[in-house]
Every structure is written in structure tokens, then in C-alpha cells.
Design an enzyme around this catalytic site. Sequence first.
Site, PDB file in Angstrom:
ATOM      1  N   ARG A 112       0.855  -1.194   0.000  1.00  0.00           N
ATOM      2  CA  ARG A 112       0.000   0.000   0.000  1.00  0.00           C
ATOM      3  C   ARG A 112       0.890   1.243   0.000  1.00  0.00           C
ATOM      4  NH1 ARG A 112      -1.943  -3.940  -0.997  1.00  0.00           N
ATOM      5  NH2 ARG A 112      -3.706  -5.018  -0.040  1.00  0.00           N
ATOM      6  N   ARG A 133      -1.998  -9.005   6.983  1.00  0.00           N
ATOM      7  CA  ARG A 133      -3.008  -9.701   6.182  1.00  0.00           C
ATOM      8  C   ARG A 133      -2.978  -9.231   4.730  1.00  0.00           C
ATOM      9  NH1 ARG A 133      -6.968  -5.932   8.251  1.00  0.00           N
ATOM     10  NH2 ARG A 133      -7.254  -7.087  10.174  1.00  0.00           N
ATOM     11  N   ASP A 134      -2.753  -7.930   4.558  1.00  0.00           N
ATOM     12  CA  ASP A 134      -2.781  -7.392   3.198  1.00  0.00           C
ATOM     13  C   ASP A 134      -1.773  -8.128   2.324  1.00  0.00           C
ATOM     14  OD1 ASP A 134      -4.634  -5.628   4.147  1.00  0.00           O
ATOM     15  OD2 ASP A 134      -3.381  -3.848   4.022  1.00  0.00           O
ATOM     16  N   ASP A 184     -11.413  -4.007   9.463  1.00  0.00           N
ATOM     17  CA  ASP A 184     -10.694  -3.108  10.362  1.00  0.00           C
ATOM     18  C   ASP A 184     -11.621  -2.316  11.277  1.00  0.00           C
ATOM     19  OD1 ASP A 184      -8.069  -3.554   9.638  1.00  0.00           O
ATOM     20  OD2 ASP A 184      -8.150  -2.147   7.957  1.00  0.00           O
ATOM     21  N   LYS A 203     -17.579   2.423   2.153  1.00  0.00           N
ATOM     22  CA  LYS A 203     -16.559   1.573   2.759  1.00  0.00           C
ATOM     23  C   LYS A 203     -17.192   0.470   3.610  1.00  0.00           C
ATOM     24  CE  LYS A 203     -12.543   3.301   3.922  1.00  0.00           C
ATOM     25  NZ  LYS A 203     -11.212   3.490   3.320  1.00  0.00           N
ATOM     26  N   GLU A 204     -16.679   0.269   4.836  1.00  0.00           N
ATOM     27  CA  GLU A 204     -17.185  -0.835   5.656  1.00  0.00           C
ATOM     28  C   GLU A 204     -18.616  -0.600   6.159  1.00  0.00           C
ATOM     29  OE1 GLU A 204     -14.079   0.337   5.862  1.00  0.00           O
ATOM     30  OE2 GLU A 204     -12.628  -1.235   6.354  1.00  0.00           O
ATOM     31  N   GLY A 223      -6.617  -4.906  -1.736  1.00  0.00           N
ATOM     32  CA  GLY A 223      -6.717  -6.359  -1.668  1.00  0.00           C
ATOM     33  C   GLY A 223      -7.703  -6.931  -2.672  1.00  0.00           C
TER      34      GLY A 223
HETATM   35  C1  GLC Z   1      -8.597  -2.229   3.934  1.00  0.00           C
HETATM   36  C2  GLC Z   1      -7.389  -2.767   4.655  1.00  0.00           C
HETATM   37  C3  GLC Z   1      -7.537  -4.248   4.911  1.00  0.00           C
HETATM   38  C4  GLC Z   1      -8.857  -4.549   5.568  1.00  0.00           C
HETATM   39  C5  GLC Z   1     -10.004  -3.959   4.784  1.00  0.00           C
HETATM   40  C6  GLC Z   1     -11.343  -4.137   5.473  1.00  0.00           C
HETATM   41  O1  GLC Z   1      -8.654  -2.732   2.636  1.00  0.00           O
HETATM   42  O2  GLC Z   1      -6.204  -2.542   3.921  1.00  0.00           O
HETATM   43  O3  GLC Z   1      -6.495  -4.714   5.720  1.00  0.00           O
HETATM   44  O4  GLC Z   1      -8.986  -5.930   5.686  1.00  0.00           O
HETATM   45  O5  GLC Z   1      -9.785  -2.587   4.588  1.00  0.00           O
HETATM   46  O6  GLC Z   1     -11.444  -3.390   6.630  1.00  0.00           O
END
Ligand code: GLC
Length: 795
Positions: free
Chosen positions: A340, A356-357, A489, A630-631, A704
Site C-alpha cells: 500500500r 493480512r494485506d 478493520d 466503505k465498511e 486487496g
Molecule cells: C482495507 C485494509 C484491509 C482490511 C479492509 C477491510 O482494505 O487494507 O487490511 O482488511 O480494509 O477493513
Amino acid sequence: MQYGYFDEQHREYVITNPNTPAPWANYLGSPEYGAIITVNAGGYSFVRSGAAGRILRYTFNQFDEPGRYLYLRDEETGDFWSASWAPVKKPLAEYKTECHHGTAYTEFISEYAGIRSRALYYVPLGSTHEVWSLQVENLSGRPRKISVFAYAEFTTESFYTQDLVNMQYTQFITRTEFLGDYILQHINEYCHRNPDGSNGSERFLGAAGAKVASYTGRREQFLGRKRFDAPQAVLDGACDNSLNYNGNPCGALQLRLELAAGGKKHAAFLLGQKTAAEARELLDRYQDPEKTVAEEKEALIRYWHGELENLKVQTPDDRFNVMVNTWNAFQCFTTFVWSRAASLIYCGERNGYGYRDTVQDIQGIIHLDPELARKQLTFMLSAQVHHGAGLPLVKYSHNPGHEDTPEQESYVKETGHPHYRADDALWLFPTVYKYIAETGNLAYLDEEIPFADRDVGTVREHLKRAIDFSMHHLGTHGMPAGLHADWNDCLRLGATGESTFVAFQLYYALNIMQAFCREEPEYVAYLQAEAKKLLQIINDTCFEDDRFIRGYTEAGQIIGSKKDREASMWLNPQSWAVISGGATPEQAEIIMETAHEKLNTPYGLEVMNPAYRFEAFDGAAMILFNPGTKENGGVFCQIQGWAILAEALLGHGGRAFEYFAESSPASFNEDADRRVIEPYVHGQFIEGHDSPFAGRSHVHWLTGTASTVMVGCVEGILGLRPTPEGILVKPAIPKEWDGFTMEKNFRGRKLRITVDNTAHKEGNPVRYILNGAERPVEVIPAADLLEENELTVIM
Ligand code: GLC
């Protein structure tokens, strides 16, 4: 609107209308010497770190400026333009242009006022300088005098933020010098001087192939009171041969070209962080720029196309072909190498690899270059702490066996990471498995690798300790604890909270590990017993009729229950229930159907739904984001790859392909204004249905998404599933397809595969014909393969 097209023969994306909705970019070089270049010739270069090794200045989030500019000026009329449409931006009715983004090079071919220019930008393979090659051709039928001005804006020092905001210091530490055919920039010139007068902080911009007619090393002089669309020096027809002393350094060089009717001239500009002697030596190498550039371009293409050759697919869907053959693959290499580190979104302040990335990124290239993958995998195994957890951030300076860890103040101070994640080391299992399956190299399991802080162990031992780490951190119900976060995250379930996603990851790991420990029956029995127990717990505590919940908080609150008003349905626990093999066939059908019903949008599946607004629990950090983003209910692109894979494993080719098509960049090629970012690379997320801009994508290139979607396409849709013993080919495709072909290099052998779908099915092929002989649909042992193989897969 459409701005360009895929030229699959040359593995290029060709932009024909440069007025793109965002600066569509490409990557050149590697982080040793990295360069990002956009359709506007914007972007920046750096040595090793985008934040701490910055050479070229670039203003984020503004006008995609400055850039690597090449201006052309007609000496008779005074009219001028640029080799890329920007910065001058002549009316597109008169200015014809193509921007060819290729594999680690970008070329602008433009025609204006009877002059054709070809500006090619690249970093030669394995080198730490960049080349701007310019060919100017006179198509006007009469002799022409054309001036060329090359402009590079240097940072005052390597720290990007210092350059921009600490000007009481940085403006006063640099000067430029002209040395016949190049501008040399000195920084802190009299510090740490070597006997040759250099101090390791010099940069240069030089010209080869033509004499420098004028120059300046001062931005103020080049621009005057103008901006990049009409710099004063270009208006005047010459630079004033001034140099920078304090203020803003640049390299600006003028060449005067005289072109007969039909004549062509070639020059090259070189840029890098080099001493005077190194710059001299480089410039001498390019005295015949045409020849040197042609050789270097050819070498770049040979290398990159060679990497991509190991899998070639020809399906009835061009979007799928261009992504799998070229762009998704090239993006996988980019995320693999660059992590990144630097983009137009990240400036590179993160000083290392996310655990993890990177372990996920490795998966994206295993089918193309398994040995390159192995090197990085070994590196990541050496970043496991002795107790099995992965270091949350693996420093670029990582020193296996001697690292500090999140338990220590020093690590936290340097990286800002005080906690372990529940999932980090569990990503090793599928990644090690894929490497071994691709290569058959089971001996890798016996390779000794140091741990990050102390101890040395075989790869098998590393994996055992990863399992131990999860087993030593169980939550209230006996599933892996949430710790700081899992893949998500933003999901803070707490030290004893539990994540269903991680529980499935552990279940998967416990099963993979059995195949790696055949000689240890007691350990295998332990793994089997734990897997069984874990699956029972998951079923008892996490299954709700038509879905798996997302987990439990430390306080015992269920996250992702169908009874919840917000965030009642989450994608990852469903797809991972299938991928891990934990879901029963009945559960698998139901949960993936619920995912489709509750989460699917025209642009892919949302990470969860409904987004959090009023009822978020304390650890739901995604509430920071606008709903649909996003999340917080966005279409998180990385997880599309897992959904594609899960559907394909179930034999649902239609669904798998639907998810590919909805979220694939190439699907937006004709509707590029909706997506905004490049239609040839994945982004981190697409705005979901809650956003007024549903379908708009963000965070290009370094994500990712590249690797998971690649795995979803290759293992899932194409069904190429190597195992330690051999290979299984089990495509899951749209039933409308009549079939398709692919060529794969596998353990040094060639496989030419024809998938025959005259039956118009979407999964579960019925038989193979391998080199003329009928076989059942079972793993083909590697020993049964010849040098060259013809495999027909009959659906
Ligand atoms: C971003 C982070 C990754 C994480 C994802 C989900 O892509 O780089 O590590 O898993 O967000 O939160």
C-alpha cells in the site's frame, strides 16, 4: 461515457478522450524507484518510499499537478501544446491524442498542427531512474522548427510533507546547477560530503540525443506568474538559464529541433536521484536514444508479458478476458510489489507491510509466478512472532529474529500498532496451500524460517504456532476472539468478543493443516477434534435459519442477527462458511441466496446491510463513514472475490459470473463517469445503494481486491484448482456460454484446456478427455501430465 478501450493484443488500455473523470493512472518501476503517471502526465516519483523518498512534487487531491511535462512550441508561430493533452489542453477538435497505459510504461501519441509526438515514460527494468522518451515527427509537408521544453518539479527534500509544509526550512536547503546537458539538484549540499563532492542527495533531469538550447533550475523562472498551461518560458520561447538558490527547484530544459518535411527526431530525458558522476554515465548511455529506448521498452514488455503468459484465457466475455489476462493480473503484481506504498490516494506514510494485506496479495500471483510468491511468503512467515501471531505492521526494514513486537513500547511507538489482529496469521493457510498446490513443493513445509522476534522453525511449525495463537485466544463461546479486529478493520468485537468469519478461517486452517501433517497422526487427530468442536460451536451459536451472524461482542451482544434493525446481514460469514467447507450443502444454498437477496446491488454485494446509523455498538467503527460507504454498507470490492469463489465452489456459475460482472472495472468502460476511477483497475470499494452516487468507486490500484477477485476468477469461475497432488479443473460459468479455452503453464508443463459447454450447464463438469483418454472429473495427478497436454472438460 466511454474514454478508451482495451487493446488486448498489446496488453494496453488506450485512452482516446483524455478528459477522464479522474486522473487515470499507471505504475512504472518498483518501489526501489517508483513512478505513478496519469493520463495528464501527472503523478510523482520516489526512491523506496512515497512519503520519505519523494523526488517529484505532486499535490494530492487537487488538479493532478505538477507532472512530467513535455511542451512543444512552433518557433515560427509561437503556438505551443504538450505531448500529453494536459497541461496545455488544446481543443480536442484540433488535438488528436491517445494515452496508452501498458505494462509498466505509458505512451502518449498526439498530433497537432502537423506534428506527431510520441512521449514514452518508463523505468527500465531493474533500474533506478526514469526515462521520458520523445519522438517528434513532421507530418506537415514543409520544414518546421519545433522547440521542446521538458519540465520536472523537484521536491526540496525527500520528506514529502516537509517539502509542502515546513518551508521555513526546506526552501533554504537546495540549489540547482547546470552541467552541459543536465540540471543537477543539490540538497543539504555541504553535509556528509563524499570525496567526489556528492552527498547522496542529488537528483537530476538531463537530455540525451539533442543539445540543450536553454535551461532553468527555478520553478519561479519557468512559470513566471503563469501556471502549467502557459508557462512563461514556453511563451517566451526560451528559458533564461537561471538557477535555483533557495526557493523551488526544478529541471527545465529546452531543445530546438529542426525537422525536414516528413522528418523525425528522437530525444530522451532522464530523471533520477543520482550523483553528478552517475548522471553523466547514464546520459552517455542514451546518446542514441532511439535505439536504447527501443531495447529497453522491448525488455520491459518481454518481462511483463512473460509473467502474464502463464495463464491465457479466451472466454466469450471480453471483460473477463482482459481483466484475467492482463489488467487484474498486472494489478496483482502491483499490489504484490508495492503493497500500500504509494498511489494518488496514499502518499506512502505507512512504513511497512500490513500482515493480512500482503499475505493476501501473494495469492494473486501464485498462478503466474509461484517462486516470486514464495520469496514474499517466506518473508511474511519470518514476520510471525514466536507465539504465532503476525506482526500487524511488518517494517520495510524487517530484521527476522531481531524484531520488537506489539508487547513492547518501542514497536508501538514506531508503528502505532499496540494490538494483534484475530485473522492476520490465519491468512497464511490458504496462501501456503496455494503455493504448494501450484508447485507440488511439499518440501517447503520443512524449510526453516526464523520468527520475527526469536526462535526458528519449519514452515509447518510456523503454521502450528498460528493455530496455537488462535487456540490460546478463544472467546466466551470457544470461537477465536475478536481481538483488535478481524479482516474488517472497523469491527472491534473486543478481547473476548468472537468473529464468525475468523471462526471459519480457523476451521479452514485446521483442515488444511491435516494435509500438511500426515506423518503426525496424533496432531492430525487433535486438528480433527478441534475442527469438529469448532464447527459445532459455530452451528450452535452463529447460525440463524438463513444466515450466519457476524459474531459476538465482548459484552455478549450478537452482531448481524436477522432481528437487528441495522447490520442484520453480512456477506463474509456466508462466503467463508462456503469457502472453508464449514457450511453443509443445505446451509450453503440458503445463506448464499440470502446474501443475494439482501446485499446484491447492480454494482456488487454490499459488505453488510442496512448500514449503521442509529444502532451501532461501541466497537462499530464503520459508523464513522457515510451509509453506503466503505465498511458501512459499501460494496467492498475485496469481498466480491470471496463471493465469486463461494458461488463457483457451489457450482453456481451464473451467480459467480454475475458478481464478477457487476463489480468488474471493465464493465464500466462505457459508463465510466459512474465509476469515476479507471475502468481497468479495481478499487477498494464502490458506493452502495444508500449513496446518491451508487456505483462510484474509490481507492484505486493498491487494494486487496486485486488478489481476491483474481482467485475468484481463476479458481472459481475458470475452476483451475491445483492440489498438492495435481490439478482439478472445475469451471463454474454462465450457462449461456458454449464453452471457452485456456492455456496454463503448470509445474513446467503446458495445459491446453477446452471447456465444452454444449450442454449449457453452469457447473459440475461430467468428464475429462486428457490427451485422448477419458477420465472422471477428479484431480489429475501431476505424474499423468505430459510436456504438452490437451484437456477437454465436458460440462
Ligand atoms: C482495507 C485494509 C484491509 C482490511 C479492509 C477491510 O482494505 O487494507 O487490511 O482488511 O480494509 O477493513
